[in-house]
Design a protein around this motif. Structure first.
Motif, mmCIF file in Angstrom:
data_model
loop_
_atom_site.group_PDB
_atom_site.id
_atom_site.type_symbol
_atom_site.label_atom_id
_atom_site.label_comp_id
_atom_site.label_asym_id
_atom_site.label_seq_id
_atom_site.Cartn_x
_atom_site.Cartn_y
_atom_site.Cartn_z
ATOM 1 N N TRP A 132 0.803 -1.218 0.000
ATOM 2 C CA TRP A 132 0.000 0.000 0.000
ATOM 3 C C TRP A 132 0.836 1.268 0.000
ATOM 4 C CZ3 TRP A 132 -5.251 -0.109 -0.367
ATOM 5 C CH2 TRP A 132 -5.881 -1.322 -0.102
ATOM 6 N N LEU A 133 1.900 1.240 0.821
ATOM 7 C CA LEU A 133 2.601 2.491 1.123
ATOM 8 C C LEU A 133 3.226 3.129 -0.113
ATOM 9 C CD1 LEU A 133 3.305 4.433 3.321
ATOM 10 C CD2 LEU A 133 5.313 3.092 3.859
ATOM 11 N N LEU A 134 3.978 2.329 -0.882
ATOM 12 C CA LEU A 134 4.712 2.907 -2.005
ATOM 13 C C LEU A 134 3.787 3.505 -3.075
ATOM 14 C CD1 LEU A 134 7.532 3.449 -3.029
ATOM 15 C CD2 LEU A 134 7.495 1.239 -4.155
ATOM 16 N N PRO A 135 2.759 2.749 -3.554
ATOM 17 C CA PRO A 135 1.868 3.351 -4.556
ATOM 18 C C PRO A 135 1.166 4.606 -4.041
ATOM 19 C CG PRO A 135 1.424 1.006 -4.321
ATOM 20 C CD PRO A 135 2.409 1.340 -3.281
ATOM 21 N N LEU A 136 0.676 4.548 -2.785
ATOM 22 C CA LEU A 136 -0.020 5.721 -2.243
ATOM 23 C C LEU A 136 0.918 6.912 -2.134
ATOM 24 C CD1 LEU A 136 -2.312 4.207 0.520
ATOM 25 C CD2 LEU A 136 -3.001 5.256 -1.623
ATOM 26 N N ALA A 137 2.165 6.643 -1.726
ATOM 27 C CA ALA A 137 3.127 7.737 -1.586
ATOM 28 C C ALA A 137 3.415 8.372 -2.939
ATOM 29 C CB ALA A 137 4.414 7.225 -0.951
ATOM 30 N N LEU A 138 3.538 7.537 -3.974
ATOM 31 C CA LEU A 138 3.807 8.094 -5.307
ATOM 32 C C LEU A 138 2.619 8.912 -5.803
ATOM 33 C CD1 LEU A 138 5.674 5.112 -7.000
ATOM 34 C CD2 LEU A 138 6.633 7.283 -6.268
ATOM 35 N N ILE A 139 1.401 8.415 -5.535
ATOM 36 C CA ILE A 139 0.214 9.186 -5.933
ATOM 37 C C ILE A 139 0.178 10.514 -5.169
ATOM 38 C CG2 ILE A 139 -2.318 9.202 -6.034
ATOM 39 C CD1 ILE A 139 -2.193 6.152 -6.225
ATOM 40 N N THR A 140 0.548 10.451 -3.867
ATOM 41 C CA THR A 140 0.591 11.672 -3.062
ATOM 42 C C THR A 140 1.518 12.706 -3.688
ATOM 43 O OG1 THR A 140 0.297 10.316 -1.111
ATOM 44 C CG2 THR A 140 1.008 12.562 -0.744
ATOM 45 N N LEU A 141 2.684 12.208 -4.138
ATOM 46 C CA LEU A 141 3.649 13.111 -4.778
ATOM 47 C C LEU A 141 3.029 13.796 -5.992
ATOM 48 C CD1 LEU A 141 7.159 11.455 -5.100
ATOM 49 C CD2 LEU A 141 6.655 13.833 -4.718
ATOM 50 N N VAL A 142 2.358 12.997 -6.835
ATOM 51 C CA VAL A 142 1.789 13.559 -8.062
ATOM 52 C C VAL A 142 0.673 14.550 -7.727
ATOM 53 C CG1 VAL A 142 0.525 12.993 -10.161
ATOM 54 C CG2 VAL A 142 2.379 11.525 -9.405
ATOM 55 N N VAL A 143 -0.244 14.125 -6.823
ATOM 56 C CA VAL A 143 -1.367 14.999 -6.471
ATOM 57 C C VAL A 143 -0.862 16.286 -5.819
ATOM 58 C CG1 VAL A 143 -3.396 15.217 -4.992
ATOM 59 C CG2 VAL A 143 -3.019 13.129 -6.278
ATOM 60 N N GLY A 144 0.093 16.126 -4.895
ATOM 61 C CA GLY A 144 0.646 17.284 -4.202
ATOM 62 C C GLY A 144 1.282 18.258 -5.175
ATOM 63 N N MET A 145 2.062 17.708 -6.112
ATOM 64 C CA MET A 145 2.756 18.602 -7.033
ATOM 65 C C MET A 145 1.785 19.276 -7.993
ATOM 66 S SD MET A 145 5.553 19.951 -7.169
ATOM 67 C CE MET A 145 7.035 19.176 -6.578
ATOM 68 N N THR A 146 0.713 18.561 -8.364
ATOM 69 C CA THR A 146 -0.325 19.197 -9.189
ATOM 70 C C THR A 146 -0.890 20.398 -8.439
ATOM 71 O OG1 THR A 146 -0.887 16.949 -9.817
ATOM 72 C CG2 THR A 146 -2.330 18.676 -10.596
ATOM 73 N N GLY A 147 -1.106 20.207 -7.130
ATOM 74 C CA GLY A 147 -1.590 21.315 -6.312
ATOM 75 C C GLY A 147 -0.609 22.475 -6.302
ATOM 76 N N VAL A 148 0.676 22.166 -6.186
ATOM 77 C CA VAL A 148 1.700 23.224 -6.166
ATOM 78 C C VAL A 148 1.627 24.032 -7.452
ATOM 79 C CG1 VAL A 148 4.174 23.672 -6.185
ATOM 80 C CG2 VAL A 148 3.239 21.974 -4.638
ATOM 81 N N VAL A 149 1.507 23.324 -8.591
ATOM 82 C CA VAL A 149 1.479 24.023 -9.876
ATOM 83 C C VAL A 149 0.213 24.855 -10.006
ATOM 84 C CG1 VAL A 149 1.416 23.689 -12.372
ATOM 85 C CG2 VAL A 149 2.917 22.291 -10.972
ATOM 86 N N ALA A 150 -0.911 24.314 -9.501
ATOM 87 C CA ALA A 150 -2.199 24.988 -9.710
ATOM 88 C C ALA A 150 -2.481 26.080 -8.690
ATOM 89 C CB ALA A 150 -3.322 23.951 -9.669
ATOM 90 N N SER A 151 -1.638 26.240 -7.678
ATOM 91 C CA SER A 151 -1.946 27.181 -6.601
ATOM 92 C C SER A 151 -2.011 28.610 -7.092
ATOM 93 C CB SER A 151 -0.878 27.099 -5.499
ATOM 94 O OG SER A 151 -0.950 25.871 -4.883
ATOM 95 N N THR A 152 -2.969 29.346 -6.505
ATOM 96 C CA THR A 152 -3.082 30.747 -6.865
ATOM 97 C C THR A 152 -2.562 31.652 -5.760
ATOM 98 O OG1 THR A 152 -5.303 30.674 -5.990
ATOM 99 C CG2 THR A 152 -5.079 30.424 -8.364
ATOM 100 N N HIS A 153 -2.298 31.050 -4.594
ATOM 101 C CA HIS A 153 -1.787 31.833 -3.475
ATOM 102 C C HIS A 153 -0.517 31.181 -2.965
ATOM 103 C CE1 HIS A 153 -5.878 33.256 -3.694
ATOM 104 N NE2 HIS A 153 -5.568 34.258 -2.900
ATOM 105 N N TYR A 198 0.753 22.778 -0.220
ATOM 106 C CA TYR A 198 0.873 21.624 -1.117
ATOM 107 C C TYR A 198 2.293 21.072 -1.117
ATOM 108 C CZ TYR A 198 -3.836 21.625 -2.999
ATOM 109 O OH TYR A 198 -5.193 21.492 -3.130
ATOM 110 N N LEU A 199 3.280 21.957 -0.912
ATOM 111 C CA LEU A 199 4.661 21.457 -0.826
ATOM 112 C C LEU A 199 4.848 20.543 0.383
ATOM 113 C CD1 LEU A 199 6.705 24.588 -1.897
ATOM 114 C CD2 LEU A 199 6.777 22.346 -2.979
ATOM 115 N N VAL A 200 4.069 20.802 1.450
ATOM 116 C CA VAL A 200 4.114 19.899 2.607
ATOM 117 C C VAL A 200 3.638 18.509 2.191
ATOM 118 C CG1 VAL A 200 3.157 19.431 4.890
ATOM 119 C CG2 VAL A 200 3.816 21.731 4.290
ATOM 120 N N ILE A 201 2.547 18.468 1.385
ATOM 121 C CA ILE A 201 2.041 17.172 0.913
ATOM 122 C C ILE A 201 3.092 16.481 0.043
ATOM 123 C CG2 ILE A 201 0.239 16.062 -0.464
ATOM 124 C CD1 ILE A 201 -1.668 18.156 0.432
ATOM 125 N N VAL A 202 3.744 17.282 -0.827
ATOM 126 C CA VAL A 202 4.795 16.706 -1.675
ATOM 127 C C VAL A 202 5.902 16.106 -0.810
ATOM 128 C CG1 VAL A 202 6.619 17.278 -3.310
ATOM 129 C CG2 VAL A 202 4.351 18.237 -3.608
#
Lengths: 109, 508
Positions: B279-300, B307-311
């Motif tokens: 479980w851990l490795l796939p979820l962690a990789l998805i977290t990285l992708v989702v987190g970084m998408t948030g970083v790119v999409a942030s307006t503030h 989001y960088l904390v999530i990354v």
């Protein structure tokens, strides 16, 4: 008695989950309370349900109740009581500040 | 006295918190002095413990001198003490920043701050699963109040979500603990590991369910996808020093995952062995992708840092998910680095935001802020750290993780996800930097709304301090990685820990 207790825990958990998914803060707080009641009963039941037996082993005794879950439950009750008090105050604060009691702060008539 | 050293980091912030409460904000100087003294003493204690445990000893403190499986124990091994060191150093700089900026925004800031540290230190040191729950609750109730400190509409709303989701998490924790006690009959972590290895087949499904439920709880605290949704708004809306202190809060989740799933559900756990490996490795990789998408999409900017904390948690757990001792050592290095770096970024984002008047932290070009060169330089260093560019510690952390994953079968996935998200992070941070600093226009009218009540160096020194800690991680890279290597080794050799815990209490 096991069936009854497990039924109670199940019903409390189901109510808790349903209520905590509601959109207004008051049902959510109630739901959290139900969930913590379910957790407390569950912890108590984990020491096995024994009636009328002493909590201490002694010579010539055949059965005993496990005293540890009761200590755990006591701690859990105190904590969940404090948390409930906190979340009630917080819910009131959000109601005052946001003007309505929706968890997202959006008023839907 | 030496025998009681293990419990002092738990008692000290508690006593300091109580004293501060009794002071009741009568004297600001005394309050600040006591608060800073308590933290400096904690740093000293953490290093003292570090010098003891680095030889490989495991210090065990049996509360009330009850022998181990019956009473509660505090255990200081390399991992726990390393976390204490990080927490103490982080909290010093956060407090120094908070003193001129937000201390007076509400009541009892210092009290709550010390109680938060009490919860954190306790969670790292305890060797008992139920006690871990209790310390989680202590750090959570302090964090609820700190999160709401200062007030404001958006903060209250984000706070409500944070509180509710954590209360649900606590309930699940209780259920999991209950099942483990019901089947294994103990809550001492070392004893749980022993009992689990001897588990009969009939109970294995129950224990595995409890173990996965526990993983869900820790994943919630660590903000692992899909349980990350509470984090961005909570961290973005709270005051900067608190968000910076909370950089360690998600790491408590990561720490608990590492502790429980190496010690209790580790390789020697019989039917419960390697419970979360799939479980851990796939979820962690998805977290990285989702987190970084948030970083790119942030307006503030604050949202971007959240989001960088999530990354960072995604990266750390990717490393832990490798389940090898190089992986764990690399993850711990990245954990230390990312805690300091994201904390520094939260503080910096606040320093920038309060100088931009009504634009606040929105990522739009505005007027040039005062001291923009100095602040811009710090932004550059922080961005380099978080994007993982050489020569700073972010690069070393990511390099260690990639190096550790070379032998892993999921190497193509890990390599591509980490490298692509690093590139995205670099692009997002470059864009933020250029919007905030390069495309800023010199103001024609004298800005009136700018609030600068305190000199800039008071705000920037703590940030520089946190960044300096990252530089120390680079300069002292050799000894640090070596220590973390030994830490990982100690974690994977559970017999040592179990022996140390279960042998105590037999002394007179």
């Amino acid at each position: 008695m096991e069936a009854l207790i497990s039924l109670i825990i199940g019903v409390l958990t189901a109510c808790g989950v349903y209520l905590s998914l509601r959109g207004r803060t008051f049902p959510v707080v109630l739901g959290l309370t139900f969930l913590s009641y379910a957790a407390n009963l569950f912890l108590l039941a984990m020491g096995r349900l024994v009636i009328g037996a002493p909590p201490i082993m002694a010579d010539g005794m055949t059965g005993y109740t496990d005293p540890l879950p009761q200590a755990l439950v006591l701690t859990a009750i105190v904590i969940s009581f404090a948390m409930t008090a906190f979340v009630v105050v917080l819910a009131l604060k959000t109601y005052k500040e946001l003007g309505n009691d929706h968890v997202d702060g959006i008023h839907k008539p | 006295m030496m025998a009681h050293l293990v419990i002092v980091p738990v008692l000290l912030p508690l006593l300091a918190g109580i004293l501060l409460l009794l002071l009741n904000q009568r004297s600001t100087v005394l309050e600040r002095g006591l608060s800073i003294f308590s933290i400096i003493a904690q740093i000293f204690l953490a290093f003292k413990l570090l010098s003891i445990v680095s030889s490989g000893d495991i210090l065990v403190y049996a509360l009330g001198n009850w022998p181990a499986p019956f009473g509660i124990v505090l255990v200081a091994d390399r991992l726990a003490v390393w976390m204490l060191v990080i927490t103490a150093l982080l909290s010093l700089f956060v407090l120094l920043y908070a003193i001129p900026v937000t201390e007076r925004a509400g009541r009892h800031f210092h009290v709550l701050f010390q109680l938060q540290l009490f919860g954190l230190n306790g969670a790292f040191l305890t060797g008992d699963l139920f006690n871990l729950f209790v310390f989680f609750e202590i750090l959570l109730i302090a964090s609820y109040s700190l999160l709401l400190h200062g007030g404001g509409r958006l903060r209250t709303k984000a706070g409500l979500h944070f509180v509710v989701i954590n209360l649900v998490g606590s309930t699940l924790f209780l259920f999991a603990v209950g099942v483990l006690y019901g089947t294994l009959g103990t809550l001492n972590m070392a004893d749980l590991a022993v009992k689990l290895a001897l588990l009969p087949l009939g109970d294995s499904a129950l224990v595995r369910a409890a173990g996965l439920l526990l993983f869900g709880v820790f994943a919630l605290k660590a903000a692992l996808v899909p349980l990350h949704l509470w984090l961005p708004s909570a961290y973005a809306q709270t005051s900067a020093p608190i968000a910076a202190l909370f950089a360690i809060m998600t790491k408590v989740g990561a720490y608990s995952i590492l502790r429980v799933y190496t010690l209790i559900f580790g390789t020697e756990a019989g039917l419960g062995a390697n419970l979360i490996e799939g479980w851990l490795l796939p979820l962690a990789l998805i977290t990285l992708v989702v987190g970084m998408t948030g970083v790119v999409a942030s307006t503030h900017l604050r949202q971007q840092v959240a989001y960088l904390v999530i990354v960072s948690i995604g990266t750390v757990l990717t490393a832990f998910g490798l389940n090898t001792h190089e992986g764990i050592a690399a993850g711990l290095f990245y954990l230390s680095h990312s805690t300091f770096a994201t904390a520094a970024f939260f503080l910096l984002a606040n320093t920038i935001a309060i100088r931009r008047a009504e634009l606040d932290d929105r990522l739009d070009p505005g007027t040039i802020i005062p001291h923009s060169r100095l602040i811009g330089a710090l932004f550059f260093v922080t961005a380099v750290l978080l994007a993982g560019l050489p020569p700073l510690s972010g690069f070393i952390g990511k390099f260690l993780i990639l190096h550790a994953s070379l032998a892993h079968e999921a190497l193509p996935w890990i390599m591509s996800v980490i490298l692509i998200t690093s590139l995205l992070g670099l692009i997002a941070l470059t864009r933020s930097g250029s919007l905030l600093f390069y495309r800023a226009q010199p103001s024609k009218v004298l800005a009136t709304g700018v609030i600068t009540v305190h000199p800039v160096y008071k705000e920037l020194l703590p940030i520089v301090g946190l960044l300096a800690l990252c530089v120390v991680l680079v300069i002292g890279g050799g000894p640090v990685t070596q220590f973390l290597h030994f830490t990982a080794e100690q974690l994977l050799q559970t017999s040592h820990y179990i022996q140390a815990v279960l042998m105590t209490g037999e002394l007179p």
